[in-house]
Design an enzyme around this catalytic site. Structure first.
Site, PDB file in Angstrom:
ATOM      1  N   LYS A 205       3.526   6.135 -19.180  1.00 43.15           N
ATOM      2  CA  LYS A 205       3.518   7.601 -19.028  1.00 43.15           C
ATOM      3  C   LYS A 205       4.928   8.147 -18.857  1.00 43.15           C
ATOM      4  O   LYS A 205       5.327   9.094 -19.519  1.00 43.15           O
ATOM      5  CB  LYS A 205       2.679   8.026 -17.808  1.00 43.15           C
ATOM      6  CG  LYS A 205       1.246   7.587 -17.834  1.00 43.15           C
ATOM      7  CD  LYS A 205       0.497   8.010 -16.578  1.00 43.15           C
ATOM      8  CE  LYS A 205       1.025   7.410 -15.290  1.00 43.15           C
ATOM      9  NZ  LYS A 205       0.865   5.957 -15.154  1.00 43.15           N
TER      10      LYS A 205
ATOM     11  N   ARG B  41      -4.987  12.960 -10.538  1.00 45.68           N
ATOM     12  CA  ARG B  41      -5.411  11.566 -10.417  1.00 45.68           C
ATOM     13  C   ARG B  41      -6.774  11.438  -9.764  1.00 45.68           C
ATOM     14  O   ARG B  41      -7.283  10.337  -9.628  1.00 45.68           O
ATOM     15  CB  ARG B  41      -4.401  10.845  -9.520  1.00 45.68           C
ATOM     16  CG  ARG B  41      -3.480   9.895 -10.240  1.00 45.68           C
ATOM     17  CD  ARG B  41      -2.482   9.444  -9.202  1.00 45.68           C
ATOM     18  NE  ARG B  41      -1.886   8.192  -9.478  1.00 45.68           N
ATOM     19  CZ  ARG B  41      -0.664   8.053  -9.996  1.00 45.68           C
ATOM     20  NH1 ARG B  41       0.022   9.098 -10.367  1.00 45.68           N
ATOM     21  NH2 ARG B  41      -0.144   6.868 -10.144  1.00 45.68           N
TER      22      ARG B  41
ATOM     23  N   ARG C   3      10.145  -3.926 -14.584  1.00 44.88           N
ATOM     24  CA  ARG C   3      10.785  -2.601 -14.719  1.00 44.88           C
ATOM     25  C   ARG C   3      11.986  -2.437 -13.762  1.00 44.88           C
ATOM     26  O   ARG C   3      11.943  -2.837 -12.619  1.00 44.88           O
ATOM     27  CB  ARG C   3       9.748  -1.521 -14.383  1.00 44.88           C
ATOM     28  CG  ARG C   3      10.360  -0.144 -14.244  1.00 44.88           C
ATOM     29  CD  ARG C   3       9.326   0.940 -14.178  1.00 44.88           C
ATOM     30  NE  ARG C   3       8.315   0.728 -13.171  1.00 44.88           N
ATOM     31  CZ  ARG C   3       7.200   1.435 -13.106  1.00 44.88           C
ATOM     32  NH1 ARG C   3       6.957   2.392 -13.970  1.00 44.88           N
ATOM     33  NH2 ARG C   3       6.317   1.195 -12.154  1.00 44.88           N
TER      34      ARG C   3
ATOM     35  N   ARG D 116      11.510  -0.450  -7.949  1.00 47.51           N
ATOM     36  CA  ARG D 116      10.644   0.280  -7.026  1.00 47.51           C
ATOM     37  C   ARG D 116       9.982  -0.650  -6.010  1.00 47.51           C
ATOM     38  O   ARG D 116       9.602  -1.766  -6.343  1.00 47.51           O
ATOM     39  CB  ARG D 116       9.552   1.015  -7.823  1.00 47.51           C
ATOM     40  CG  ARG D 116       9.997   2.366  -8.296  1.00 47.51           C
ATOM     41  CD  ARG D 116       9.077   2.982  -9.301  1.00 47.51           C
ATOM     42  NE  ARG D 116       7.661   2.982  -8.965  1.00 47.51           N
ATOM     43  CZ  ARG D 116       6.731   3.546  -9.721  1.00 47.51           C
ATOM     44  NH1 ARG D 116       7.075   4.179 -10.827  1.00 47.51           N
ATOM     45  NH2 ARG D 116       5.465   3.508  -9.384  1.00 47.51           N
TER      46      ARG D 116
ATOM     47  N   ARG E 144      -3.019  -0.599  -7.114  1.00 50.64           N
ATOM     48  CA  ARG E 144      -2.817   0.621  -7.937  1.00 50.64           C
ATOM     49  C   ARG E 144      -3.808   0.649  -9.097  1.00 50.64           C
ATOM     50  O   ARG E 144      -4.326   1.705  -9.459  1.00 50.64           O
ATOM     51  CB  ARG E 144      -1.366   0.668  -8.454  1.00 50.64           C
ATOM     52  CG  ARG E 144      -0.400   1.129  -7.371  1.00 50.64           C
ATOM     53  CD  ARG E 144       1.025   0.696  -7.629  1.00 50.64           C
ATOM     54  NE  ARG E 144       1.605   1.267  -8.818  1.00 50.64           N
ATOM     55  CZ  ARG E 144       2.749   0.845  -9.366  1.00 50.64           C
ATOM     56  NH1 ARG E 144       3.424  -0.152  -8.805  1.00 50.64           N
ATOM     57  NH2 ARG E 144       3.235   1.435 -10.432  1.00 50.64           N
TER      58      ARG E 144
HETATM   59  P1  AP5 Z   1       6.583   3.379 -17.428  1.00 51.29           P
HETATM   60  O1  AP5 Z   1       6.802   4.345 -18.519  1.00 51.29           O
HETATM   61  O2  AP5 Z   1       7.516   3.401 -16.266  1.00 51.29           O
HETATM   62  O3  AP5 Z   1       5.046   3.452 -16.939  1.00 51.29           O
HETATM   63  P2  AP5 Z   1       4.267   4.557 -16.096  1.00 51.29           P
HETATM   64  O4  AP5 Z   1       2.935   4.729 -16.735  1.00 51.29           O
HETATM   65  O5  AP5 Z   1       5.109   5.759 -15.871  1.00 51.29           O
HETATM   66  O6  AP5 Z   1       4.075   3.692 -14.783  1.00 51.29           O
HETATM   67  P3  AP5 Z   1       4.180   4.061 -13.254  1.00 51.29           P
HETATM   68  O7  AP5 Z   1       4.207   2.715 -12.553  1.00 51.29           O
HETATM   69  O8  AP5 Z   1       5.311   4.987 -12.962  1.00 51.29           O
HETATM   70  O9  AP5 Z   1       2.813   4.721 -13.026  1.00 51.29           O
HETATM   71  P4  AP5 Z   1       2.091   4.895 -11.707  1.00 51.29           P
HETATM   72  O10 AP5 Z   1       1.008   5.799 -12.117  1.00 51.29           O
HETATM   73  O11 AP5 Z   1       1.692   3.631 -11.033  1.00 51.29           O
HETATM   74  O12 AP5 Z   1       3.229   5.435 -10.750  1.00 51.29           O
HETATM   75  P5  AP5 Z   1       3.583   6.861 -10.166  1.00 51.29           P
HETATM   76  O13 AP5 Z   1       5.058   6.926 -10.042  1.00 51.29           O
HETATM   77  O14 AP5 Z   1       2.877   7.947 -10.905  1.00 51.29           O
HETATM   78  O15 AP5 Z   1       6.554   1.906 -18.084  1.00 51.29           O
HETATM   79  C1  AP5 Z   1       6.469   0.744 -17.258  1.00 51.29           C
HETATM   80  C2  AP5 Z   1       7.429  -0.333 -17.822  1.00 51.29           C
HETATM   81  O16 AP5 Z   1       6.963  -0.759 -19.088  1.00 51.29           O
HETATM   82  C3  AP5 Z   1       8.869   0.177 -18.023  1.00 51.29           C
HETATM   83  O17 AP5 Z   1       9.771  -0.839 -17.680  1.00 51.29           O
HETATM   84  C4  AP5 Z   1       8.947   0.489 -19.528  1.00 51.29           C
HETATM   85  O18 AP5 Z   1      10.255   0.262 -20.038  1.00 51.29           O
HETATM   86  C5  AP5 Z   1       7.936  -0.488 -20.114  1.00 51.29           C
HETATM   87  N1  AP5 Z   1       7.217   0.074 -21.253  1.00 51.29           N
HETATM   88  C6  AP5 Z   1       6.784   1.355 -21.425  1.00 51.29           C
HETATM   89  N2  AP5 Z   1       6.143   1.506 -22.606  1.00 51.29           N
HETATM   90  C7  AP5 Z   1       6.142   0.247 -23.183  1.00 51.29           C
HETATM   91  C8  AP5 Z   1       5.631  -0.269 -24.419  1.00 51.29           C
HETATM   92  N3  AP5 Z   1       4.973   0.510 -25.291  1.00 51.29           N
HETATM   93  N4  AP5 Z   1       5.822  -1.585 -24.667  1.00 51.29           N
HETATM   94  C9  AP5 Z   1       6.479  -2.391 -23.796  1.00 51.29           C
HETATM   95  N5  AP5 Z   1       7.002  -1.944 -22.624  1.00 51.29           N
HETATM   96  C10 AP5 Z   1       6.825  -0.649 -22.314  1.00 51.29           C
HETATM   97  O19 AP5 Z   1       2.918   6.787  -8.736  1.00 51.29           O
HETATM   98  C11 AP5 Z   1       3.399   5.912  -7.743  1.00 51.29           C
HETATM   99  C12 AP5 Z   1       2.587   6.118  -6.453  1.00 51.29           C
HETATM  100  O20 AP5 Z   1       2.755   7.481  -5.989  1.00 51.29           O
HETATM  101  C13 AP5 Z   1       1.069   5.960  -6.600  1.00 51.29           C
HETATM  102  O21 AP5 Z   1       0.673   4.616  -6.472  1.00 51.29           O
HETATM  103  C14 AP5 Z   1       0.568   6.833  -5.449  1.00 51.29           C
HETATM  104  O22 AP5 Z   1       0.693   6.190  -4.208  1.00 51.29           O
HETATM  105  C15 AP5 Z   1       1.532   8.008  -5.468  1.00 51.29           C
HETATM  106  N6  AP5 Z   1       1.093   9.134  -6.339  1.00 51.29           N
HETATM  107  C16 AP5 Z   1       1.726   9.607  -7.441  1.00 51.29           C
HETATM  108  N7  AP5 Z   1       1.020  10.623  -7.976  1.00 51.29           N
HETATM  109  C17 AP5 Z   1      -0.077  10.800  -7.193  1.00 51.29           C
HETATM  110  C18 AP5 Z   1      -1.188  11.693  -7.259  1.00 51.29           C
HETATM  111  N8  AP5 Z   1      -1.309  12.607  -8.241  1.00 51.29           N
HETATM  112  N9  AP5 Z   1      -2.149  11.577  -6.299  1.00 51.29           N
HETATM  113  C19 AP5 Z   1      -2.039  10.669  -5.306  1.00 51.29           C
HETATM  114  N10 AP5 Z   1      -1.010   9.786  -5.184  1.00 51.29           N
HETATM  115  C20 AP5 Z   1      -0.038   9.862  -6.131  1.00 51.29           C
END
Ligand code: AP5
Length: 217
Positions: free
Chosen positions: A17, A92, A131, A165, A176
């Site tokens: 994402k 979410r 990552r 992270r 997660r």
């Molecule tokens: P990346 O693009 O970083 O993936 P992402 O989907 O953004 O993953 P996140 O881990 O950031 O998602 P998340 O939903 O767990 O975390 P968030 O920060 O929202 O890609 C991942 C890796 O793969 C990278 O190294 C990239 O280079 C590689 N990659 C990408 N595309 C690729 C491809 N096609 N092929 C190969 N490699 C690839 O949330 C973190 C925490 O915050 C949550 O756990 C929760 O506690 C809290 N939180 C955030 N939002 C909310 C909400 N709305 N409600 C409640 N809690 C929340």
């Protein structure tokens, strides 16, 4: 894609994402609103929100709807969102989706598309544990899938310090993923019924995923 688009990017942790949202932001000049990035900034700044969120994030659980909704409401009011936005990691839960509906109605704006990027669970652990990001500019990298052109030097800003992270470890990823399947995946039918959902296979090279997203926009 014309200006003024309002998109949601959905998908599992590590599904790509953030990677895709940054590309869309650059390509179309619409701002990325990542609740995860906002929370991490709050943790670093040790704000009230950050203090409340840290332990929950470290455990891989979801932060309370109340806190997240208040944070997004405030952010969407900023001038840089007038030209459109990409919601990355929000909504979410069902209460967050309902709150977003109310917020958009109150502003007289509508969602244009909800994009779900799908990746099998088995692939996500490798994606997440490999990552890392540039400390200076936040550019994202991966040990296997996207290394800097020159080892140890950021392609974008030439920074030489990188960070990983706290929640990017195998144990937290399992939690997660559980939260994603139990609380976030049920939102897909909600958006499908409205004809907004586009499902993209995210288990392919990054450029192919980007091309498919741009095609549906
Ligand atoms: P990346 O693009 O970083 O993936 P992402 O989907 O953004 O993953 P996140 O881990 O950031 O998602 P998340 O939903 O767990 O975390 P968030 O920060 O929202 O890609 C991942 C890796 O793969 C990278 O190294 C990239 O280079 C590689 N990659 C990408 N595309 C690729 C491809 N096609 N092929 C190969 N490699 C690839 O949330 C973190 C925490 O915050 C949550 O756990 C929760 O506690 C809290 N939180 C955030 N939002 C909310 C909400 N709305 N409600 C409640 N809690 C929340």
């Amino acid at each position: 894609m014309p200006a003024g688009k309002r998109l949601i990017l959905m998908g599992p942790p590590g599904g790509g994402k953030g990677t895709q949202a940054k590309r869309l932001q650059e390509r179309f000049g619409i701002v990325q609103l990542s609740t995860g990035d906002m929370l991490r900034a709050a943790v670093i700044a040790k704000t009230d929100v950050g203090m409340k969120a840290k332990a929950i994030m470290d455990a891989g659980k979801l932060v309370s709807d109340e806190l997240i909704i208040a944070m997004i409401e405030q952010r969407i009011d900023s001038a840089d969102c007038n030209n459109g936005f990409i919601l990355d990691g929000f909504p979410r839960t069902v209460p967050q989706a309902k709150a977003l509906d109310g917020l958009l109605v109150s502003k007289g704006i509508a969602l244009d598309k909800v994009i779900e990027v799908t990746v099998p669970d088995a692939m996500l652990i490798e994606r997440i544990t490999g990552r890392f990001t540039c400390k200076k500019c936040g550019e994202g990298y991966h040990d296997k899938f996207k290394q800097p052109g020159r080892a140890g030097i950021c392609d974008v800003c030439s920074g030489t310090e990188f960070t990983r992270r706290a929640d990017d470890n195998e144990d937290t990823v399992v939690a997660r993923l559980q939260a994603y399947h139990a609380q976030t995946a049920p939102l897909m039918p909600f958006y499908k019924q409205r004809g907004l959902l586009e499902v993209i296979d995210g288990n392919r090279p990054m450029d192919d995923v980007t091309n498919d997203i741009e095609r549906v926009l």
